[in-house]
Motif scaffolding. Structure first.
Motif, PDB file in Angstrom:
ATOM      1  N   SER A 122      15.977 -28.005  17.180  1.00  0.00           N
ATOM      2  CA  SER A 122      16.028 -29.524  17.037  1.00  0.00           C
ATOM      3  C   SER A 122      17.242 -30.050  15.996  1.00  0.00           C
ATOM      4  CB  SER A 122      14.733 -30.247  16.582  1.00  0.00           C
ATOM      5  OG  SER A 122      14.335 -29.777  15.298  1.00  0.00           O
ATOM      6  N   ILE A 123      17.303 -29.080  15.203  1.00  0.00           N
ATOM      7  CA  ILE A 123      18.512 -29.312  14.011  1.00  0.00           C
ATOM      8  C   ILE A 123      19.810 -29.264  14.755  1.00  0.00           C
ATOM      9  CG2 ILE A 123      19.272 -28.935  11.822  1.00  0.00           C
ATOM     10  CD1 ILE A 123      16.302 -28.338  11.172  1.00  0.00           C
ATOM     11  N   ASN A 124      19.688 -27.834  15.481  1.00  0.00           N
ATOM     12  CA  ASN A 124      20.986 -27.177  15.982  1.00  0.00           C
ATOM     13  C   ASN A 124      20.882 -26.804  17.593  1.00  0.00           C
ATOM     14  OD1 ASN A 124      23.499 -25.867  16.586  1.00  0.00           O
ATOM     15  ND2 ASN A 124      23.309 -24.510  14.814  1.00  0.00           N
ATOM     16  N   PRO A 125      21.060 -27.835  18.467  1.00  0.00           N
ATOM     17  CA  PRO A 125      20.417 -27.512  19.979  1.00  0.00           C
ATOM     18  C   PRO A 125      21.358 -26.358  20.432  1.00  0.00           C
ATOM     19  CG  PRO A 125      20.925 -29.809  19.635  1.00  0.00           C
ATOM     20  CD  PRO A 125      21.372 -29.186  18.234  1.00  0.00           C
ATOM     21  N   LEU A 126      22.368 -26.017  20.016  1.00  0.00           N
ATOM     22  CA  LEU A 126      23.585 -25.301  20.680  1.00  0.00           C
ATOM     23  C   LEU A 126      23.084 -23.710  20.145  1.00  0.00           C
ATOM     24  CD1 LEU A 126      26.750 -27.191  20.998  1.00  0.00           C
ATOM     25  CD2 LEU A 126      24.609 -26.866  22.679  1.00  0.00           C
ATOM     26  N   ALA A 127      22.434 -23.496  19.008  1.00  0.00           N
ATOM     27  CA  ALA A 127      22.197 -22.208  18.361  1.00  0.00           C
ATOM     28  C   ALA A 127      21.405 -21.298  19.439  1.00  0.00           C
ATOM     29  CB  ALA A 127      21.602 -22.328  17.271  1.00  0.00           C
ATOM     30  N   VAL A 128      21.657 -20.038  19.885  1.00  0.00           N
ATOM     31  CA  VAL A 128      21.157 -19.079  20.352  1.00  0.00           C
ATOM     32  C   VAL A 128      19.847 -18.493  20.130  1.00  0.00           C
ATOM     33  CG1 VAL A 128      21.344 -16.946  21.800  1.00  0.00           C
ATOM     34  CG2 VAL A 128      23.277 -18.510  21.751  1.00  0.00           C
ATOM     35  N   ASN A 129      19.985 -17.933  18.620  1.00  0.00           N
ATOM     36  CA  ASN A 129      18.731 -17.462  18.003  1.00  0.00           C
ATOM     37  C   ASN A 129      17.528 -18.202  18.218  1.00  0.00           C
ATOM     38  OD1 ASN A 129      20.320 -15.178  17.580  1.00  0.00           O
ATOM     39  ND2 ASN A 129      20.898 -15.905  15.385  1.00  0.00           N
ATOM     40  N   PRO A 130      17.566 -19.621  17.673  1.00  0.00           N
ATOM     41  CA  PRO A 130      16.153 -20.117  18.054  1.00  0.00           C
ATOM     42  C   PRO A 130      15.584 -20.409  19.312  1.00  0.00           C
ATOM     43  CG  PRO A 130      18.093 -21.563  17.351  1.00  0.00           C
ATOM     44  CD  PRO A 130      18.612 -20.378  17.111  1.00  0.00           C
ATOM     45  N   TYR A 131      16.807 -20.417  20.279  1.00  0.00           N
ATOM     46  CA  TYR A 131      16.290 -20.437  21.653  1.00  0.00           C
ATOM     47  C   TYR A 131      15.735 -19.364  22.059  1.00  0.00           C
ATOM     48  CZ  TYR A 131      17.180 -19.638  26.566  1.00  0.00           C
ATOM     49  OH  TYR A 131      17.483 -19.481  27.857  1.00  0.00           O
ATOM     50  N   LEU A 132      16.170 -17.990  21.556  1.00  0.00           N
ATOM     51  CA  LEU A 132      15.483 -16.891  22.185  1.00  0.00           C
ATOM     52  C   LEU A 132      14.170 -16.585  21.314  1.00  0.00           C
ATOM     53  CD1 LEU A 132      18.543 -14.408  21.593  1.00  0.00           C
ATOM     54  CD2 LEU A 132      17.763 -15.528  23.726  1.00  0.00           C
ATOM     55  N   MET A 133      14.106 -17.175  20.106  1.00  0.00           N
ATOM     56  CA  MET A 133      12.692 -17.116  19.196  1.00  0.00           C
ATOM     57  C   MET A 133      11.807 -17.946  20.021  1.00  0.00           C
ATOM     58  SD  MET A 133      14.204 -17.635  15.285  1.00  0.00           S
ATOM     59  CE  MET A 133      12.390 -18.160  14.713  1.00  0.00           C
ATOM     60  N   GLN A 134      11.950 -18.916  20.474  1.00  0.00           N
ATOM     61  CA  GLN A 134      10.948 -19.891  20.971  1.00  0.00           C
ATOM     62  C   GLN A 134      10.408 -19.392  22.391  1.00  0.00           C
ATOM     63  OE1 GLN A 134      12.377 -23.875  22.596  1.00  0.00           O
ATOM     64  NE2 GLN A 134      13.915 -23.272  21.037  1.00  0.00           N
ATOM     65  N   ILE A 135      11.378 -18.865  23.164  1.00  0.00           N
ATOM     66  CA  ILE A 135      11.028 -18.587  24.548  1.00  0.00           C
ATOM     67  C   ILE A 135      10.052 -17.436  24.409  1.00  0.00           C
ATOM     68  CG2 ILE A 135      13.035 -19.745  25.630  1.00  0.00           C
ATOM     69  CD1 ILE A 135      14.200 -17.094  26.083  1.00  0.00           C
ATOM     70  N   VAL A 136      10.352 -16.302  23.597  1.00  0.00           N
ATOM     71  CA  VAL A 136       9.668 -15.119  23.834  1.00  0.00           C
ATOM     72  C   VAL A 136       8.405 -15.451  22.930  1.00  0.00           C
ATOM     73  CG1 VAL A 136       9.527 -12.860  22.996  1.00  0.00           C
ATOM     74  CG2 VAL A 136      11.566 -13.662  23.962  1.00  0.00           C
ATOM     75  N   ALA A 137       8.445 -16.020  21.631  1.00  0.00           N
ATOM     76  CA  ALA A 137       7.230 -15.986  20.676  1.00  0.00           C
ATOM     77  C   ALA A 137       6.177 -16.901  21.303  1.00  0.00           C
ATOM     78  CB  ALA A 137       7.587 -16.471  19.415  1.00  0.00           C
ATOM     79  N   THR A 138       6.497 -18.038  21.859  1.00  0.00           N
ATOM     80  CA  THR A 138       5.543 -19.110  22.286  1.00  0.00           C
ATOM     81  C   THR A 138       4.903 -18.601  23.549  1.00  0.00           C
ATOM     82  OG1 THR A 138       7.271 -20.282  23.546  1.00  0.00           O
ATOM     83  CG2 THR A 138       6.602 -20.836  21.225  1.00  0.00           C
ATOM     84  N   ILE A 139       5.449 -17.720  24.410  1.00  0.00           N
ATOM     85  CA  ILE A 139       4.697 -17.256  25.532  1.00  0.00           C
ATOM     86  C   ILE A 139       3.784 -16.144  25.178  1.00  0.00           C
ATOM     87  CG2 ILE A 139       5.222 -15.970  27.905  1.00  0.00           C
ATOM     88  CD1 ILE A 139       5.697 -18.945  27.962  1.00  0.00           C
ATOM     89  N   ILE A 140       4.249 -15.230  24.312  1.00  0.00           N
ATOM     90  CA  ILE A 140       3.473 -13.958  24.068  1.00  0.00           C
ATOM     91  C   ILE A 140       2.493 -14.189  23.113  1.00  0.00           C
ATOM     92  CG2 ILE A 140       3.547 -11.586  23.063  1.00  0.00           C
ATOM     93  CD1 ILE A 140       6.279 -11.460  24.151  1.00  0.00           C
ATOM     94  N   ALA A 141       2.509 -15.123  22.247  1.00  0.00           N
ATOM     95  CA  ALA A 141       1.580 -15.453  21.042  1.00  0.00           C
ATOM     96  C   ALA A 141       0.068 -15.777  21.565  1.00  0.00           C
ATOM     97  CB  ALA A 141       1.963 -16.749  20.128  1.00  0.00           C
ATOM     98  N   PRO A 142      -0.307 -16.267  22.663  1.00  0.00           N
ATOM     99  CA  PRO A 142      -1.634 -16.289  22.946  1.00  0.00           C
ATOM    100  C   PRO A 142      -2.271 -14.961  23.135  1.00  0.00           C
ATOM    101  CG  PRO A 142      -0.528 -18.046  23.977  1.00  0.00           C
ATOM    102  CD  PRO A 142       0.450 -17.017  23.509  1.00  0.00           C
TER     103      PRO A 142
END
Length: 284
Positions: A46-66
């Motif tokens: 939300s602070i840096n929409p074009l950054a790749v690392n936070p994009y990768l963090m969210q798509i993997v972690a939020t899916i696997i976490a449950p």
């Protein structure tokens, strides 16, 4: 979401250490840490929409976490089955935990493989990202089938216990149940039901909306309020439910779990000794 997941994860760490139920660390605590990573990635994005690392963090972690959190439910129900009587369960408490935790582990591996492929693709390689999403979706559907089977067997167990209709097994005569459910076990069963509802909604949204099969362009993942409510809020509610209805408070600390295991093993050892002595006498 970062604050909420931070609070519930900290509570789970304290409660697990207090009750000495160490299996909560690779289940509930791990799920909370992964949600923290995923939602920190969303905050970063939300602070840096074009950054790749936070994009990768969210798509993997939020899916696997449950996935590890679901394993906590399997362990708790296995203990309740031992507590109330394995004769009312279609499969033994031991195999119940082994079977469904194994399914959970397989789902975790499949989702991790898909997540790794999607993360490796990044936002620039759409085809590889979609393929990784399909693999993750397969793991989610497999997990959805497992938790539905788990709920069906759990419901059958509770109904058989309520009506006092144990399975008739040849190896051991089915003992009658002793009294009604105590208050702590009732509350734990209620909590398991509520957590199952939250997790089921979360996984159903992942699969039936085809959020991943649309290559990260599905309606939910692109609409923030839907994603917040149907994704994050469901796991927040499930994790806080386990905080308020904690197995250490309702079912006892680790030493009480061990005492139950020992009390269940003693009759089995006696029967094994009787069987072996009868065999020896027949041979003589």
């Amino acid at each position: 979401m970062v604050v909420l997941f931070g609070i519930t994860t900290a509570l789970h760490i304290v409660q697990a250490a207090w009750s000495r139920l160490w299996w909560l660390f690779p289940t509930a605590v791990l799920a909370g840490v992964m949600e923290l990573i995923g939602w920190s990635g969303r905050l970063w994005s939300s602070i840096n929409p074009l950054a790749v690392n936070p994009y990768l963090m969210q798509i993997v972690a939020t899916i696997i976490a449950p996935t590890p959190f679901i394993a906590a439910n399997f362990v708790i129900l296995g203990h309740i089955i031992k507590r109330l009587g394995s004769q009312y369960s279609r499969i033994s408490a031991k195999w119940y935990t082994i079977l469904f935790c194994s399914c959970d582990f397989i789902a975790l591996i499949v989702q991790a493989l898909g997540g790794a492929q999607a993360a490796g693709a990044g936002p620039n390689n759409l085809n590889l990202s979609i393929r990784g999403g399909h693999i993750m979706l397969g793991g989610i559907i497999f997990q959805l089938v497992a938790i539905c089977t788990y709920a069906t067997l759990a419901l059958e167990f509770l109904l058989r216990y309520h009506h006092d209709r144990p399975f008739k097994r040849e190896s051991y005569p089915p003992p009658k149940r002793e009294g009604a459910l105590d208050r702590g076990t009732k509350r734990m069963v209620f909590a398991l039901f509520m957590m199952w509802i939250f997790i089921f909604i979360r996984r159903l949204i992942d699969s039936l909306t085809q959020e991943l099969s649309d290559g990260w362009t599905g309606r939910i993942i692109k609409t923030e309020r839907y994603f917040n409510v149907l994704d994050g809020a469901m796991i927040v509610l499930a994790m806080f439910t386990l905080n308020f209805f904690h197995p250490g408070l309702l079912l006892g600390k680790a030493h009480q779990w061990k005492d139950l295991e020992a009390s269940l093993m003693d009759p089995l050892r006696k029967q094994e000794k009787q069987t072996s002595s009868q065999t020896s006498e027949s041979l003589l």
